[in-house]
Design a protein around this motif. Structure first.
Motif, PDB file in Angstrom:
ATOM      1  N   GLN A 107       0.833  -1.209   0.000  1.00  0.00           N
ATOM      2  CA  GLN A 107       0.000   0.000   0.000  1.00  0.00           C
ATOM      3  C   GLN A 107       0.869   1.261   0.000  1.00  0.00           C
ATOM      4  OE1 GLN A 107      -3.517   0.067  -0.181  1.00  0.00           O
ATOM      5  NE2 GLN A 107      -2.976  -2.011  -0.771  1.00  0.00           N
ATOM      6  N   MET A 108       0.429   2.274  -0.741  1.00  0.00           N
ATOM      7  CA  MET A 108       1.095   3.578  -0.712  1.00  0.00           C
ATOM      8  C   MET A 108       0.132   4.596  -0.117  1.00  0.00           C
ATOM      9  SD  MET A 108       3.445   4.569  -4.006  1.00  0.00           S
ATOM     10  CE  MET A 108       2.327   4.210  -5.317  1.00  0.00           C
ATOM     11  N   SER A 109       0.674   5.532   0.619  1.00  0.00           N
ATOM     12  CA  SER A 109      -0.178   6.584   1.179  1.00  0.00           C
ATOM     13  C   SER A 109      -0.704   7.462   0.040  1.00  0.00           C
ATOM     14  CB  SER A 109       0.617   7.442   2.161  1.00  0.00           C
ATOM     15  OG  SER A 109       1.599   8.193   1.444  1.00  0.00           O
ATOM     16  N   LYS A 110      -1.770   8.213   0.339  1.00  0.00           N
ATOM     17  CA  LYS A 110      -2.390   9.094  -0.664  1.00  0.00           C
ATOM     18  C   LYS A 110      -1.361  10.099  -1.198  1.00  0.00           C
ATOM     19  CE  LYS A 110      -6.619  11.866  -1.231  1.00  0.00           C
ATOM     20  NZ  LYS A 110      -6.255  13.281  -1.210  1.00  0.00           N
ATOM     21  N   ALA A 111      -0.541  10.640  -0.292  1.00  0.00           N
ATOM     22  CA  ALA A 111       0.455  11.645  -0.695  1.00  0.00           C
ATOM     23  C   ALA A 111       1.475  11.039  -1.665  1.00  0.00           C
ATOM     24  CB  ALA A 111       1.167  12.192   0.537  1.00  0.00           C
ATOM     25  N   ARG A 112       1.866   9.793  -1.413  1.00  0.00           N
ATOM     26  CA  ARG A 112       2.833   9.133  -2.303  1.00  0.00           C
ATOM     27  C   ARG A 112       2.205   8.860  -3.667  1.00  0.00           C
ATOM     28  NH1 ARG A 112       6.954   5.162   0.993  1.00  0.00           N
ATOM     29  NH2 ARG A 112       6.936   6.274   2.958  1.00  0.00           N
ATOM     30  N   LYS A 113       0.944   8.384  -3.653  1.00  0.00           N
ATOM     31  CA  LYS A 113       0.260   8.097  -4.925  1.00  0.00           C
ATOM     32  C   LYS A 113       0.166   9.363  -5.768  1.00  0.00           C
ATOM     33  CE  LYS A 113      -2.708   4.263  -3.549  1.00  0.00           C
ATOM     34  NZ  LYS A 113      -3.984   4.003  -2.891  1.00  0.00           N
ATOM     35  N   GLU A 114      -0.138  10.482  -5.110  1.00  0.00           N
ATOM     36  CA  GLU A 114      -0.299  11.743  -5.833  1.00  0.00           C
ATOM     37  C   GLU A 114       0.988  12.164  -6.532  1.00  0.00           C
ATOM     38  OE1 GLU A 114      -1.920  14.431  -2.953  1.00  0.00           O
ATOM     39  OE2 GLU A 114      -3.955  13.617  -3.150  1.00  0.00           O
ATOM     40  N   VAL A 115       2.119  12.016  -5.834  1.00  0.00           N
ATOM     41  CA  VAL A 115       3.388  12.456  -6.431  1.00  0.00           C
ATOM     42  C   VAL A 115       3.817  11.493  -7.549  1.00  0.00           C
ATOM     43  CG1 VAL A 115       5.105  11.355  -4.891  1.00  0.00           C
ATOM     44  CG2 VAL A 115       5.594  13.588  -5.886  1.00  0.00           C
ATOM     45  N   VAL A 116       3.492  10.209  -7.417  1.00  0.00           N
ATOM     46  CA  VAL A 116       3.790   9.234  -8.483  1.00  0.00           C
ATOM     47  C   VAL A 116       2.976   9.566  -9.738  1.00  0.00           C
ATOM     48  CG1 VAL A 116       3.532   6.803  -9.164  1.00  0.00           C
ATOM     49  CG2 VAL A 116       4.546   7.360  -6.957  1.00  0.00           C
ATOM     50  N   MET A 117       1.696   9.889  -9.529  1.00  0.00           N
ATOM     51  CA  MET A 117       0.843  10.223 -10.675  1.00  0.00           C
ATOM     52  C   MET A 117       1.272  11.544 -11.326  1.00  0.00           C
ATOM     53  SD  MET A 117      -0.815   7.658 -11.149  1.00  0.00           S
ATOM     54  CE  MET A 117      -1.452   8.373 -12.653  1.00  0.00           C
ATOM     55  N   GLU A 118       1.761  12.470 -10.507  1.00  0.00           N
ATOM     56  CA  GLU A 118       2.263  13.748 -11.031  1.00  0.00           C
ATOM     57  C   GLU A 118       3.467  13.483 -11.949  1.00  0.00           C
ATOM     58  OE1 GLU A 118       3.995  17.986  -9.315  1.00  0.00           O
ATOM     59  OE2 GLU A 118       3.128  16.559  -7.879  1.00  0.00           O
ATOM     60  N   ALA A 119       4.343  12.581 -11.527  1.00  0.00           N
ATOM     61  CA  ALA A 119       5.512  12.222 -12.343  1.00  0.00           C
ATOM     62  C   ALA A 119       5.069  11.537 -13.637  1.00  0.00           C
ATOM     63  CB  ALA A 119       6.444  11.298 -11.556  1.00  0.00           C
ATOM     64  N   PHE A 120       4.092  10.634 -13.530  1.00  0.00           N
ATOM     65  CA  PHE A 120       3.610   9.927 -14.726  1.00  0.00           C
ATOM     66  C   PHE A 120       3.028  10.923 -15.742  1.00  0.00           C
ATOM     67  CE2 PHE A 120       0.590   7.704 -17.398  1.00  0.00           C
ATOM     68  CZ  PHE A 120       1.309   6.579 -17.777  1.00  0.00           C
ATOM     69  N   ARG A 121       2.210  11.838 -15.233  1.00  0.00           N
ATOM     70  CA  ARG A 121       1.581  12.818 -16.143  1.00  0.00           C
ATOM     71  C   ARG A 121       2.631  13.689 -16.840  1.00  0.00           C
ATOM     72  NH1 ARG A 121      -2.382  12.894 -11.996  1.00  0.00           N
ATOM     73  NH2 ARG A 121      -1.389  14.682 -11.001  1.00  0.00           N
ATOM     74  N   LYS A 122       3.696  14.013 -16.098  1.00  0.00           N
ATOM     75  CA  LYS A 122       4.753  14.840 -16.698  1.00  0.00           C
ATOM     76  C   LYS A 122       5.457  14.076 -17.827  1.00  0.00           C
ATOM     77  CE  LYS A 122       8.964  17.432 -15.818  1.00  0.00           C
ATOM     78  NZ  LYS A 122       9.927  17.977 -14.856  1.00  0.00           N
ATOM     79  N   LEU A 123       5.696  12.776 -17.608  1.00  0.00           N
ATOM     80  CA  LEU A 123       6.394  11.965 -18.611  1.00  0.00           C
ATOM     81  C   LEU A 123       5.505  11.613 -19.796  1.00  0.00           C
ATOM     82  CD1 LEU A 123       8.385   9.567 -16.277  1.00  0.00           C
ATOM     83  CD2 LEU A 123       9.353  11.240 -17.828  1.00  0.00           C
ATOM     84  N   ASP A 124       4.218  11.429 -19.514  1.00  0.00           N
ATOM     85  CA  ASP A 124       3.276  11.035 -20.576  1.00  0.00           C
ATOM     86  C   ASP A 124       2.822  12.282 -21.334  1.00  0.00           C
ATOM     87  OD1 ASP A 124       1.426   9.759 -22.172  1.00  0.00           O
ATOM     88  OD2 ASP A 124      -0.094   9.614 -20.605  1.00  0.00           O
ATOM     89  N   LYS A 125       3.721  12.811 -22.171  1.00  0.00           N
ATOM     90  CA  LYS A 125       3.447  14.087 -22.848  1.00  0.00           C
ATOM     91  C   LYS A 125       2.224  14.023 -23.756  1.00  0.00           C
ATOM     92  CE  LYS A 125       7.236  15.388 -24.822  1.00  0.00           C
ATOM     93  NZ  LYS A 125       8.265  16.196 -25.486  1.00  0.00           N
TER      94      LYS A 125
END
Length: 208
Positions: A107-125
């Motif tokens: 399990q990942m905390s909500k804060a960790r999930k948010e930063v992972v998704m932020e990184a994904f969105r940045k890479l997925d141009k």
């Protein structure tokens, strides 16, 4: 990208240590995957995906046992069968593929999930839910890679190696889905106790 090989080694050792004292079957399978590093759970998922011949995203007991065996997870048939029955909540004789992976992921905390998704969105141009070599151009700088600098690799080879680090060792297709990206970082996250440190690591790695 964040230097995760150190986390991988630490996590692998910790997972092996916990395996010797854990009796819960789901936790044992999770630890056996994590002992292979951040990509362990994702690799098992890929093994099952390859076996899902009819693409119905579910597994019967025979496929489940074969998948564990093919991935090299040593487990007595009795233990594996009991584990299958735990995942087969509706007793239909099959387990839902996606639900299985979500349950297995640390399990990942909500804060960790948010930063992972932020990184994904940045890479997925291209915003199509998949990171490709084309997406990485202009986001990930290949010029600092030692093998690019000494002329051994082209820029595309650097990008491909980078994508492969998120991919399963058995099925490298040069594309990283949202699920694979999250699976990878669930593994990394399992080796980092502090939310603050994990978020800082992500922000530094991806310049968020």
């Amino acid at each position: 990208m964040a230097g995760t090989s150190r986390h991988d080694r630490a996590m692998s050792l910790e997972a092996k240590r916990q395996l010797s004292v854990t009796s819960d079957p789901v936790e044992r399978l999770r630890l056996q995957c994590l002992s292979r590093g951040s990509s362990g759970i994702k690799g098992l998922g890929r093994t099952f995906k390859i076996m899902d011949d009819n693409n119905n995203r579910s597994l019967d007991l025979k496929e489940f046992l074969k998948g564990l065996n093919d991935y090299g997870i040593p487990m007595e048939k009795q233990e594996a069968t009991a584990l299958f029955q735990l995942f087969d909540r509706d007793q239909s004789g099959t387990i839902d593929f996606d639900e299985f992976l979500v349950t297995l992921r640390p399990q990942m905390s909500k804060a960790r999930k948010e930063v992972v998704m932020e990184a994904f969105r940045k890479l997925d141009k291209t915003s199509d839910g998949v990171i490709t070599i084309e997406d990485l151009q202009g986001v990930y700088n290949a010029q600092y890679h030692p093998k690019y600098r000494n002329g051994e690799w082209t820029q595309d080879q650097v990008f491909r190696t980078f994508l492969d680090s998120f991919d399963s060792p058995y099925d490298k297709d040069g594309k990283v889905t949202k699920e694979e990206f999250v699976n990878y970082y669930c593994g990394v996250s399992a080796s980092i106790d502090s939310d603050v440190y994990f978020i800082l690591m992500m922000k530094n790695a991806w310049k968020l």
